[in-house]
Enzyme design. Structure first.
Site, PDB file in Angstrom:
ATOM      1  N   LYS A 118     -10.607 -22.839 -15.942  1.00 18.36           N
ATOM      2  CA  LYS A 118      -9.877 -21.794 -16.671  1.00 18.36           C
ATOM      3  C   LYS A 118     -10.476 -21.594 -18.064  1.00 18.36           C
ATOM      4  CE  LYS A 118      -5.590 -21.431 -14.158  1.00 18.36           C
ATOM      5  NZ  LYS A 118      -4.156 -21.297 -14.137  1.00 18.36           N
ATOM      6  N   LYS A 210      -9.831 -18.789  -3.841  1.00 19.75           N
ATOM      7  CA  LYS A 210      -8.421 -18.696  -3.445  1.00 19.75           C
ATOM      8  C   LYS A 210      -7.772 -17.424  -3.965  1.00 19.75           C
ATOM      9  CE  LYS A 210      -5.712 -20.929  -7.009  1.00 19.75           C
ATOM     10  NZ  LYS A 210      -4.472 -21.590  -7.288  1.00 19.75           N
ATOM     11  N   LYS A 213      -3.059 -15.004  -8.744  1.00 21.83           N
ATOM     12  CA  LYS A 213      -2.353 -13.965  -9.515  1.00 21.83           C
ATOM     13  C   LYS A 213      -3.246 -13.401 -10.607  1.00 21.83           C
ATOM     14  CE  LYS A 213       1.663 -16.746  -9.752  1.00 21.83           C
ATOM     15  NZ  LYS A 213       1.076 -17.818 -10.568  1.00 21.83           N
TER      16      LYS A 213
HETATM   17  N1  AQP Z   1      -4.183 -19.020  -2.684  1.00 19.87           N
HETATM   18  C1  AQP Z   1      -3.279 -19.976  -2.530  1.00 19.87           C
HETATM   19  N2  AQP Z   1      -3.111 -20.564  -1.328  1.00 19.87           N
HETATM   20  C2  AQP Z   1      -2.172 -21.537  -1.174  1.00 19.87           C
HETATM   21  N3  AQP Z   1      -1.363 -21.966  -2.154  1.00 19.87           N
HETATM   22  C3  AQP Z   1      -1.489 -21.392  -3.372  1.00 19.87           C
HETATM   23  N4  AQP Z   1      -0.838 -21.577  -4.546  1.00 19.87           N
HETATM   24  C4  AQP Z   1      -1.342 -20.742  -5.468  1.00 19.87           C
HETATM   25  N5  AQP Z   1      -2.326 -19.991  -4.924  1.00 19.87           N
HETATM   26  C5  AQP Z   1      -2.441 -20.373  -3.628  1.00 19.87           C
HETATM   27  C6  AQP Z   1       0.232 -22.533  -4.743  1.00 19.87           C
HETATM   28  O1  AQP Z   1       1.302 -21.898  -5.414  1.00 19.87           O
HETATM   29  C7  AQP Z   1       1.940 -22.841  -6.269  1.00 19.87           C
HETATM   30  C8  AQP Z   1       2.172 -22.294  -7.623  1.00 19.87           C
HETATM   31  O2  AQP Z   1       1.003 -21.872  -8.222  1.00 19.87           O
HETATM   32  P1  AQP Z   1       1.016 -21.465  -9.761  1.00 19.87           P
HETATM   33  O3  AQP Z   1       1.427 -20.067  -9.934  1.00 19.87           O
HETATM   34  O4  AQP Z   1       1.809 -22.428 -10.569  1.00 19.87           O
HETATM   35  O5  AQP Z   1      -0.445 -21.661 -10.214  1.00 19.87           O
HETATM   36  P2  AQP Z   1      -1.772 -21.445  -9.467  1.00 19.87           P
HETATM   37  O6  AQP Z   1      -1.958 -22.480  -8.429  1.00 19.87           O
HETATM   38  O7  AQP Z   1      -2.802 -21.405 -10.544  1.00 19.87           O
HETATM   39  O8  AQP Z   1      -1.560 -20.038  -8.749  1.00 19.87           O
HETATM   40  P3  AQP Z   1      -2.318 -18.692  -9.000  1.00 19.87           P
HETATM   41  O9  AQP Z   1      -1.738 -17.636  -8.176  1.00 19.87           O
HETATM   42  O10 AQP Z   1      -3.801 -18.911  -8.881  1.00 19.87           O
HETATM   43  O11 AQP Z   1      -1.914 -18.388 -10.485  1.00 19.87           O
HETATM   44  P4  AQP Z   1      -2.785 -18.085 -11.739  1.00 19.87           P
HETATM   45  O12 AQP Z   1      -3.745 -17.031 -11.303  1.00 19.87           O
HETATM   46  O13 AQP Z   1      -1.779 -17.618 -12.742  1.00 19.87           O
HETATM   47  O14 AQP Z   1      -3.453 -19.363 -12.144  1.00 19.87           O
HETATM   48  C9  AQP Z   1       1.110 -24.107  -6.271  1.00 19.87           C
HETATM   49  O15 AQP Z   1       1.750 -25.060  -5.424  1.00 19.87           O
HETATM   50  C10 AQP Z   1      -0.199 -23.666  -5.684  1.00 19.87           C
HETATM   51  O16 AQP Z   1      -0.860 -24.719  -4.975  1.00 19.87           O
END
Ligand code: AQP
Length: 349
Positions: A118, A210, A213
């Protein structure tokens, strides 16, 4: 006094309100939480303090927080069975984070993979909060004496850090001994709860990354609130390959693996059945089937979401009840840590 033992194993998890929740958040996280509600003592929070570790829009944070909470409920989190709350509404999260910060070696944080990834994206704008993200996550987990934390591959390293902080930096340094000379821990050391296979959802535009968001390309993800026409458009444009027939597990074909996996999950047919049914199917025939399955899987979630948003007073009351329950547990843990670390007790009136 050490951590109390709950009747059912306690689980804690959360999602950041950094934008619209997508299929990855649902299939990889929230769907599994729903299954745990009847067998575990479940705490689910919207981790808004984590959401500000990257630059955020103050005009959007409260709305994203409410949307995320409403989506938890729409996906099947039952407020009667689980404690649903907003992280920043329970101030011990920030306070325990500070106490843990002061005993966590800086180099433990500097080697976290998510920080490195990040930080590269942020350029010169990396906040101390981004580096500290895993300590706040440790505070979230340790405050609730969680036995188990559902983790995907990407969060394993952070859970390991939370365990090390609890064990090596708090219990080993500040834990006591009982009358029999046995060590009494201050904090419960949580175990990972390894989730169902096949729940890692990849980007629609690149099967090797992956779904996320924060990907600037909205076409890379399907959000839980996308209307059917938008879902159709995104799947139509999703990256494919020139090979006929869909299959799992071919490292040369990450898009086939991802989209077939999405179809298996959203259609409810399971991997074996869809692998057989789609083995010689072309992309042109497959994509409309996948679209229908995704639209149908999201329909009940979208309907329930609309209801929760119409009944905003009920939503806020769920969050108030969650805050009260969570604060009760969190304050007791924080007090234990304060006492073990030697703080002057707060004056009582
Ligand atoms: N692509 C994914 N496949 C499976 N699980 C996922 N999770 C996130 N993306 C995937 C799971 O969702 C939970 C919460 O995630 P988060 O929002 O706290 O942070 P993250 O993992 O960083 O998710 P994002 O969507 O990628 O958010 P941003 O872009 O804001 O960093 C976790 O249990 C994660 O494993």
């Amino acid at each position: 006094m050490g951590p109390p033992s709950a009747a059912r194993p306690r689980v804690l998890s959360g999602v950041q309100p950094t934008g619209a929740l997508h299929l990855g958040n649902w299939l990889g996280a929230i769907r599994n939480w729903v299954d745990l509600q009847n067998s575990h003592d479940t705490f689910f929070c919207v981790v808004d303090l984590h959401a500000i570790t990257v630059p955020h829009d103050p005009g959007q944070l409260a709305e994203n927080t409410l949307t995320t909470a409403a989506l938890y409920l729409a996906c099947g989190i039952d407020p009667e069975a689980s404690t649903v709350f907003v992280q920043s509404h329970v101030s011990p999260h920030s306070e325990l984070c500070w106490l843990l910060n002061c005993v966590t070696p800086l180099n433990w944080l500097e080697r976290m993979i998510q920080f490195k990834e990040k930080a590269v994206k942020q350029g010169d704008n990396v906040s101390a909060g981004l580096l500290d993200y895993p300590v706040l996550m440790a505070a979230d987990i340790l405050l609730y004496d969680a036995d188990l934390v559902p983790v995907g591959e990407d969060q394993k390293q952070h859970l390991e850090l939370a365990r090390d902080i609890a064990q090596q930096r708090i219990n080993a340094r500040f834990g006591g001994r009982d009358a029999a000379g046995e060590s009494t821990p201050v904090l419960k050391v949580p175990e990972p709860l390894i989730l169902k296979e096949g729940a890692r959802v990849m980007s629609l535009t690149d099967g090797r990354n992956k779904m996320s968001k924060s990907d600037p390309n909205e076409g890379s993800r399907i959000t839980l609130l996308d209307p059917p026409e938008l879902i159709r458009k995104k799947i139509k444009r999703a990256k494919t390959d020139p090979v006929m027939g869909l299959e799992f597990g071919n490292p040369e074909r990450p898009e086939a693996d991802n989209l077939l996996g999405l179809y298996a999950l959203t259609s409810g047919q399971g991997r074996e059945t869809v692998a057989e049914a789609c083995a010689s199917m072309g992309w042109g025939a497959f994509k409309p089937m996948l679209t229908d399955a995704v639209v149908e899987a999201l329909r009940p979630i979208q309907e329930r979401y609309a209801q929760w948003r119409q009944e905003e007073a009920a939503l806020r009351s769920v969050l108030l009840q969650g805050q009260e329950l969570a604060a009760h547990v969190a304050e007791a843990t924080l007090e234990r840590v304060r006492e073990a670390m030697g703080f002057l007790p707060r004056p009582r009136g």
